[in-house]
Design a protein around this motif. Structure first.
Motif, PDB file in Angstrom:
ATOM      1  N   GLY A   1       0.811  -1.216   0.000  1.00 22.81           N
ATOM      2  CA  GLY A   1       0.000   0.000   0.000  1.00 22.81           C
ATOM      3  C   GLY A   1       0.841   1.261   0.000  1.00 22.81           C
ATOM      4  N   LEU A   2       2.142   1.115   0.218  1.00 24.73           N
ATOM      5  CA  LEU A   2       3.043   2.277   0.201  1.00 24.73           C
ATOM      6  C   LEU A   2       3.597   2.425  -1.210  1.00 24.73           C
ATOM      7  CD1 LEU A   2       4.942   1.561   3.557  1.00 24.73           C
ATOM      8  CD2 LEU A   2       2.832   2.873   3.224  1.00 24.73           C
ATOM      9  N   HIS A   3       2.793   2.986  -2.102  1.00 27.00           N
ATOM     10  CA  HIS A   3       3.117   3.026  -3.530  1.00 27.00           C
ATOM     11  C   HIS A   3       4.322   3.896  -3.838  1.00 27.00           C
ATOM     12  CE1 HIS A   3      -0.553   0.837  -4.393  1.00 27.00           C
ATOM     13  NE2 HIS A   3      -1.257   1.722  -3.674  1.00 27.00           N
ATOM     14  N   HIS A   4       4.679   4.809  -2.942  1.00 27.97           N
ATOM     15  CA  HIS A   4       5.770   5.744  -3.214  1.00 27.97           C
ATOM     16  C   HIS A   4       7.030   5.392  -2.427  1.00 27.97           C
ATOM     17  CE1 HIS A   4       3.104   8.569  -5.403  1.00 27.97           C
ATOM     18  NE2 HIS A   4       2.175   8.089  -4.573  1.00 27.97           N
ATOM     19  N   LEU A   5       7.057   4.214  -1.820  1.00 24.92           N
ATOM     20  CA  LEU A   5       8.183   3.830  -0.978  1.00 24.92           C
ATOM     21  C   LEU A   5       9.444   3.636  -1.822  1.00 24.92           C
ATOM     22  CD1 LEU A   5       8.766   3.148   2.026  1.00 24.92           C
ATOM     23  CD2 LEU A   5       8.474   0.735   1.424  1.00 24.92           C
ATOM     24  N   ARG A   6      10.497   4.372  -1.447  1.00 25.54           N
ATOM     25  CA  ARG A   6      11.758   4.292  -2.192  1.00 25.54           C
ATOM     26  C   ARG A   6      12.892   3.712  -1.346  1.00 25.54           C
ATOM     27  NH1 ARG A   6      12.144   9.606  -6.081  1.00 25.54           N
ATOM     28  NH2 ARG A   6       9.981   9.590  -6.780  1.00 25.54           N
ATOM     29  N   TYR A   7      12.697   3.680  -0.048  1.00 25.08           N
ATOM     30  CA  TYR A   7      13.775   3.257   0.865  1.00 25.08           C
ATOM     31  C   TYR A   7      13.178   2.304   1.900  1.00 25.08           C
ATOM     32  CZ  TYR A   7      17.792   3.927   4.097  1.00 25.08           C
ATOM     33  OH  TYR A   7      18.889   3.755   4.909  1.00 25.08           O
ATOM     34  N   LEU A   8      13.721   1.082   1.976  1.00 30.70           N
ATOM     35  CA  LEU A   8      13.229   0.100   2.944  1.00 30.70           C
ATOM     36  C   LEU A   8      14.427  -0.574   3.621  1.00 30.70           C
ATOM     37  CD1 LEU A   8      10.964  -1.522   4.278  1.00 30.70           C
ATOM     38  CD2 LEU A   8      11.045  -3.111   2.342  1.00 30.70           C
ATOM     39  N   ASP A   9      14.504  -0.404   4.939  1.00 32.64           N
ATOM     40  CA  ASP A   9      15.589  -1.009   5.722  1.00 32.64           C
ATOM     41  C   ASP A   9      14.973  -1.792   6.881  1.00 32.64           C
ATOM     42  OD1 ASP A   9      17.810  -1.727   7.163  1.00 32.64           O
ATOM     43  OD2 ASP A   9      18.782   0.233   7.054  1.00 32.64           O
ATOM     44  N   LEU A  10      15.079  -3.122   6.802  1.00 30.77           N
ATOM     45  CA  LEU A  10      14.619  -4.014   7.869  1.00 30.77           C
ATOM     46  C   LEU A  10      15.787  -4.804   8.449  1.00 30.77           C
ATOM     47  CD1 LEU A  10      11.380  -5.443   6.201  1.00 30.77           C
ATOM     48  CD2 LEU A  10      11.545  -3.586   7.878  1.00 30.77           C
ATOM     49  N   SER A  11      16.995  -4.301   8.297  1.00 25.85           N
ATOM     50  CA  SER A  11      18.186  -5.043   8.707  1.00 25.85           C
ATOM     51  C   SER A  11      18.325  -5.109  10.223  1.00 25.85           C
ATOM     52  CB  SER A  11      19.433  -4.386   8.107  1.00 25.85           C
ATOM     53  OG  SER A  11      19.599  -3.076   8.610  1.00 25.85           O
ATOM     54  N   GLN A  12      19.184  -6.056  10.675  1.00 26.50           N
ATOM     55  CA  GLN A  12      19.541  -6.213  12.084  1.00 26.50           C
ATOM     56  C   GLN A  12      18.350  -6.564  12.965  1.00 26.50           C
ATOM     57  OE1 GLN A  12      22.692  -6.111  12.864  1.00 26.50           O
ATOM     58  NE2 GLN A  12      23.530  -5.182  11.023  1.00 26.50           N
ATOM     59  N   ASN A  13      17.355  -7.255  12.398  1.00 26.71           N
ATOM     60  CA  ASN A  13      16.226  -7.730  13.183  1.00 26.71           C
ATOM     61  C   ASN A  13      16.273  -9.253  13.276  1.00 26.71           C
ATOM     62  OD1 ASN A  13      14.489  -5.352  14.002  1.00 26.71           O
ATOM     63  ND2 ASN A  13      14.760  -4.926  11.819  1.00 26.71           N
ATOM     64  N   ARG A  14      15.184  -9.881  13.665  1.00 29.69           N
ATOM     65  CA  ARG A  14      15.226 -11.313  13.883  1.00 29.69           C
ATOM     66  C   ARG A  14      13.973 -11.982  13.302  1.00 29.69           C
ATOM     67  NH1 ARG A  14      15.836 -11.721  19.479  1.00 29.69           N
ATOM     68  NH2 ARG A  14      13.676 -12.319  19.808  1.00 29.69           N
ATOM     69  N   PHE A  15      13.943 -12.060  11.987  1.00 32.63           N
ATOM     70  CA  PHE A  15      12.863 -12.779  11.318  1.00 32.63           C
ATOM     71  C   PHE A  15      13.306 -14.232  11.165  1.00 32.63           C
ATOM     72  CE2 PHE A  15      12.565  -8.331   9.880  1.00 32.63           C
ATOM     73  CZ  PHE A  15      11.323  -8.035  10.422  1.00 32.63           C
ATOM     74  N   ASP A  16      13.464 -14.888  12.319  1.00 34.90           N
ATOM     75  CA  ASP A  16      14.101 -16.204  12.406  1.00 34.90           C
ATOM     76  C   ASP A  16      13.330 -17.237  11.592  1.00 34.90           C
ATOM     77  OD1 ASP A  16      15.901 -18.065  13.233  1.00 34.90           O
ATOM     78  OD2 ASP A  16      14.893 -18.482  15.127  1.00 34.90           O
ATOM     79  N   LYS A  17      14.074 -17.944  10.718  1.00 37.94           N
ATOM     80  CA  LYS A  17      13.542 -19.052   9.915  1.00 37.94           C
ATOM     81  C   LYS A  17      12.452 -18.604   8.945  1.00 37.94           C
ATOM     82  CE  LYS A  17      14.493 -22.407  13.572  1.00 37.94           C
ATOM     83  NZ  LYS A  17      13.957 -23.488  14.424  1.00 37.94           N
ATOM     84  N   LYS A  18      12.455 -17.323   8.596  1.00 35.90           N
ATOM     85  CA  LYS A  18      11.491 -16.819   7.624  1.00 35.90           C
ATOM     86  C   LYS A  18      12.207 -16.585   6.298  1.00 35.90           C
ATOM     87  CE  LYS A  18       7.943 -16.188  10.518  1.00 35.90           C
ATOM     88  NZ  LYS A  18       8.594 -16.550  11.790  1.00 35.90           N
ATOM     89  N   GLN A  19      11.457 -16.767   5.195  1.00 40.41           N
ATOM     90  CA  GLN A  19      12.002 -16.474   3.880  1.00 40.41           C
ATOM     91  C   GLN A  19      11.753 -15.004   3.529  1.00 40.41           C
ATOM     92  OE1 GLN A  19      10.216 -19.431   1.235  1.00 40.41           O
ATOM     93  NE2 GLN A  19      12.159 -20.513   1.213  1.00 40.41           N
ATOM     94  N   ILE A  20      12.607 -14.488   2.669  1.00 35.22           N
ATOM     95  CA  ILE A  20      12.398 -13.126   2.186  1.00 35.22           C
ATOM     96  C   ILE A  20      11.095 -13.105   1.392  1.00 35.22           C
ATOM     97  CG2 ILE A  20      13.289 -11.308   0.683  1.00 35.22           C
ATOM     98  CD1 ILE A  20      16.095 -12.328   1.310  1.00 35.22           C
ATOM     99  N   PRO A  21      10.144 -12.222   1.739  1.00 35.16           N
ATOM    100  CA  PRO A  21       8.833 -12.225   1.054  1.00 35.16           C
ATOM    101  C   PRO A  21       8.958 -11.905  -0.436  1.00 35.16           C
ATOM    102  CG  PRO A  21       8.741 -10.953   3.090  1.00 35.16           C
ATOM    103  CD  PRO A  21      10.193 -11.240   2.831  1.00 35.16           C
TER     104      PRO A  21
END
Length: 973
Positions: free
Chosen positions: A120-140
């Motif tokens: 829904g964020l149609h204008h999103l140009r920058y996305l940083d989700l680093s250094q978190n813990r999405f343990d055992k999850k695949q990149i969407p």
């Protein structure tokens, strides 16, 4: 003509309009790409985008409430949310977690699921989700539909699985970071990170300038370089630890003309250093090819890389001297060439450094090579900006030159583990105001400065182990207020420890003063220090042990003169290593030791401890008490008593256990085999244990060292010893054994403590000290007990044994015929038993044997010869006490021995028969002499005896006569 000015005016107006239009568009573009800070004033954000953000947060796991500001109508004020100045659209989402790679171990990170509501964020140009813990999850996969993205960082967030090729749809992407290196998750299980089997999707990212795929498994991709070569404006390429299988020699047509940074480290490519495609990238400024096992001479192509600023060739097998054309690298600032085979003069190496960059050179990192000779006494071009100089672990000789003191920008001087000698004066150190690390350990350097000298620098690390500082305590240390690491071990200090030292060392995290002659007492203020590791061993420190620093994890106070009881409160709940052997500590073992739930290594041996081992189960039921972490425990050489400590039932990780040379008694409990299933080393010698060897003991499958000598154990050896795989086959748990003998963190930074030096083994007839090689010792010692029965044939299955001692027991029967299967045995002692029969001929097959003792048994027959048996020392003593043996090395000739009668049972039965006849004969003679002497001196007894004999004779005569007459009458009839 009159219209000409109007035409000119119209033209000017049109040009102004066009300019304004272009300016408006440029401003619009600028406003769209800029973003408001979350705290900027703005009326509101777009309602639909606020809903998308709330749906995104709903899918996250945020147990520590990292996003408390995500409430209210204005999402542009929320943490990590940035909006456009003009349109109020969300253009940037920065939810980067704490950087634990830089020491931040905070668990305040985001987890859970990444919701597709981000679409829904149609204008999103920058996305940083680093250094978190999405343990055992695949990149969407849906991230590939955020078409406006210019910047995407998903690094170090514990993603796993296949990288979705949908990311190839992000044609506007300029920055992509997928560094998902292998990691250990919160539950301590290992995960292999992400992988890709096809990276052709990368070729569609034509705007990409920065690509980081560190740790992504690309092992199935052979032709990866042609794909990367299509990214013509790429400036940064990071492919470290990607399991790459190939590195082409060249590119026919290279598009990577803009590439400035290339990292191919840790791929283990195992190929010749040249040719390789990256040597042709002359625009490179940063090149890292370390940990790849490149071999051969240093490539001359290095000299063509004239733009290079940082060059890392470390951990390869490159040989020879660095190329002479290195002089062409006029922009060189940092050179890393550690762990190779530079086998030339250090002076020659300095001469080959580029003169044109000596004012730029900042780091020279050359440890673990074969550099020889002395450092040059002078330099043609001074290294004015050098901040790192590391020449450790080489073969350098001679003195440390004075020009070292002219390197005013130097922050790190590391020369340890060479053969340097001579004296370092104040002139070497007085101008190094920027110095933070001084490491000179394992040399013969003497540091001689005035007692009143004040160092110009505030050091954080001082490592001078094995240098010469004494005999007085170095007073210049008192001015170091920011020390974190201090090693002055083995530095010939023979002095009382001054009070100011404890103040100066109060901030030190790692403190080592071992192996000196330092006297004095540990301070009562010790608990206020910040140390994590302390090694005070092999000194003459006295007094009691004070309360320890709360941060302490490793403490070695062995080989001192400490007295008094152990503290009732150690004060260090995180203590992992406690080594106190060879002191004069007395009293009982306090229950406070049981509160040290992190304790892994405890050595209290060679003290004056007494009483029974404290049972922590007194105040806690065995079902509620948590297990202890101990893996190595030694109470050897004390005066401890009581039964086998029941506390050990709560030590399931125990690998080494030594209770030897105490006064423990009672039977060995059967629960050892179940509760101590990890045991590899069990030493109980010189106690008062009794009863049988419990069969459950054979459940210890990893057991490779068992010493029950000098007890009162009876019964037989269980035949189920065949289950001791630690003695039947080569062990595969050397890593666990090494860890049990070392202290410090598991990252390998800490050095092994001296605990391994405290191991002694009675083998080959003498007590020997073992150090690190104890982990390879396979030993079975049951000597000096009351064991009976035959030696089971199953003992021949323990083929990894190096020492077997069954002497001084009551074993009978024959020596197992298959004893020759113990091919690795070095010492075999079966002496002082009741063994019989012949010596098995297979004994000559023991080619590793260096000591043999079969003395004082009932062995007979010819002694076998050949192989190792002919080389043993003092061969006659091996067989003494066996009168039935003959042949060399004995002087008894087998031909003079009486031939055995066929069918007779020789051996043990024959010996019993001889003993029987000897006993019967001597008894008969003794009985006759007793009767004779009695009758000789007692006349009345003699008359009575003969009267009785006459009466008995008359009665027998009458009975025989009557019976004979009756018998003849019946026959005649």
């Amino acid at each position: 003509m009159a219209k000409a000015p109007m035409d000119t005016l119209q033209l000017a107006c049109i040009q102004i309009a066009i300019a304004l239009l272009l300016l408006t568009q440029a401003k619009s573009t600028t406003e769209d790409t800029s973003a408001l800070h979350p705290n900027a004033t703005i009326t509101s954000c777009i309602a639909g985008e606020r809903s998308s953000l709330l749906a995104f947060r709903a899918g996250l796991s945020d147990p520590t409430n990292l996003l408390p500001s995500w409430k209210g109508d204005d999402c542009c004020r929320w943490k990590g949310v940035y909006c456009s100045n003009r349109t109020r659209h969300v253009v940037r989402l920065d939810l980067r977690g704490p950087d634990y790679r830089n020491g931040n171990q905070s668990r305040q990170v985001l987890a859970g699921n990444i919701s597709s509501s981000l679409l829904g964020l149609h204008h999103l140009r920058y996305l940083d989700l680093s250094q978190n813990r999405f343990d055992k999850k695949q990149i969407p996969e849906f991230i590939g539909s955020l078409h406006q993205l210019r910047y995407l960082d998903l690094s170090w967030s514990q993603f796993t699985g296949r990288i979705p090729p949908h990311l190839g749809n992000l044609s506007n992407l300029q920055y992509l970071n997928l560094d998902t290196n292998s990691y250990v998750s919160v539950d301590s299980s290992f995960h292999s990170g992400t992988y890709s089997t096809n990276i052709t999707w990368l070729s569609r990212l034509t705007s990409l300038e920065h690509l980081d795929m560190t740790g992504v498994n690309l092992s199935t991709i052979v032709h990866w370089l042609p794909v990367v070569n299509m990214l013509s404006i790429l400036k940064v390429l990071l492919l470290s630890d990607c399991h790459l299988r190939s590195s082409p020699g060249s590119l026919l047509l290279s598009n990577l003309t803009s590439l400035e940074t290339l990292d191919l480290s840790e791929n283990k490519l195992h190929k010749h250093g040249t040719p390789n495609w990256f040597w042709d990238l002359t625009s490179l400024k940063y090149l890292d090819i370390s940990f790849n096992a490149f071999y051969g001479p240093f490539p001359d192509e290095i000299g063509n890389m004239t733009s290079i600023v940082e060059l890392n060739l470390g951990e390869n097998n490159l040989v020879g001297m660095i190329p002479s054309n290195l002089k062409n690298l006029c922009n060189l600032e940092r050179l890393y060439c550690y762990s190779n085979n530079i086998d030339g003069s250090i002076t020659e190496l300095f001469n080959r450094l580029p003169s044109c960059s000596k004012n730029k050179l900042q780091k020279l990192f050359l440890p673990y090579n074969n550099l020889t000779g002395s450092l040059p006494t002078t330099l043609v071009e001074p290294l004015r900006n050098l901040s790192w100089l590391d020449l450790s672990e080489n073969k350098l000789t001679g003195h440390v030159p004075v020009w070292i003191g002219e390197l005013k920008q130097l922050t790190r001087l590391v020369l340890n583990s060479n053969n340097l000698d001579g004296v370092m004066h104040e002139s070497h150190l007085s101008r190094l105001a920027m110095l933070k690390e001084l490491t000179l350990s394992d040399n013969s350097i003497a540091i001689t400065v005035s007692p009143t000298w004040v160092p110009p620098s505030s050091l954080t690390m001082i490592q001078l182990g094995s240098c010469h500082l004494g005999p007085k305590f170095p007073t210049w240390l008192r001015w170091q207020k920011n020390l974190q690491n201090l090693d002055i071990s083995n530095t010939s200090i023979n002095d009382i420890i001054p009070d100011w030292f404890w103040t100066a060392a109060s901030s030190v995290e790692s403190l080592n003063i071992r192996n000196n002659q330092i006297t004095g007492f540990l301070p009562s203020t010790m608990e206020f220090m910040r140390a994590e590791e302390m090694d005070f061993s092999s000194n003459q420190l006295g007094g009691p042990i004070p309360k320890l620093p709360i941060t302490l994890t490793d403490l070695d106070l062995s080989r001192n003169n400490l007295v008094g009881p152990l503290p009732l409160d150690f004060g260090a709940p995180g203590l992992e290593t406690l080594i106190l052997y060879n002191n004069m500590i007395s009293g009982a073992i306090p229950s406070s030791l049981c509160k040290l739930r992190s304790l892994q290594l405890l050595d209290l041996s060679r003290n004056n401890l007494n009483g029974s081992v404290s049972d922590c189960l007194v105040n806690e039921s065995s079902t509620n008490m948590t297990d202890l972490s101990i893996v190595n425990l030694s109470f050897r050489n004390n005066n401890l008593s009581g039964e086998f400590p029941s506390l050990l039932q709560k030590c399931p990780r125990l690998i080494f256990l030594d209770l030897g040379h105490n006064q423990f008694s009672g039977a060995l409990p059967s629960w050892i085999g179940e509760k101590l299933s990890s045991l590899s080393f069990l030493r109980l010698r010189s106690n008062m244990f009794c009863g049988h060897i419990p069969v459950e003991l054979t459940k210890l499958v990893d057991l490779q060292y068992l010493d029950l000598a000098y007890n009162n154990i009876s019964g037989s050896i269980p035949r189920s010893i065949i289950t001791w795989t630690g003695m039947t086959q080569t062990s595969d748990n050397f890593f666990d054994l090494e860890h049990a003998l070392t202290s410090g963190s598991e990252d390998g930074e800490s050095q092994p403590v001296g605990y391994a030096e405290n191991f002694t083994i009675l083998t080959k007839g003498q007590e020997r000290f073992y150090t690190g090689e104890i982990i390879y010792m396979v030993n079975l010692d049951l000597s000096c007990n009351s064991l009976t029965g035959e030696i089971p044939e199953e003992i021949s299955t323990l083929m990894e044994l190096k020492n077997l001692n069954l002497s001084w027991n009551n074993f009978n029967g024959k020596i197992p015929e298959n004893v020759g299967a113990l091919m690795k045995v070095e010492s075999l002692d079966l002496s002082h038993n009741d063994l019989s029969g012949e010596i098995p001929s297979s004994l000559s097959a023991l080619t590793s044997l260096s000591r043999l003792n079969l003395s004082y048994n009932n062995l007979r027959g010819k002694i076998p010869t050949g192989n190792q048996l002919q080389t043993l020392e003092d061969p006659a003593s091996i067989y003494i006490g066996n009168p039935g043996l003959c042949g060399p090395p004995l002087s008894v000739n087998c031909s003079s021995q009486p031939e055995p009668i066929p069918g007779e049972n020789h051996g043990d039965a024959s010996g019993d028969l001889v003993s029987f006849f000897l006993a019967m004969g001597s008894g008969y003679v003794m009985g006759l002499w007793v009767v004779f002497c009695t009758f000789l001196f007692k006349k009345r007894w003699r008359v009575s005896w003969y009267s009785l004999c006459d009466s008995l004779y008359d009665w027998v005569y009458v009975q025989v006569a009557v019976t004979w007459t009756s018998f003849r009458g019946k026959v005649n009839a």
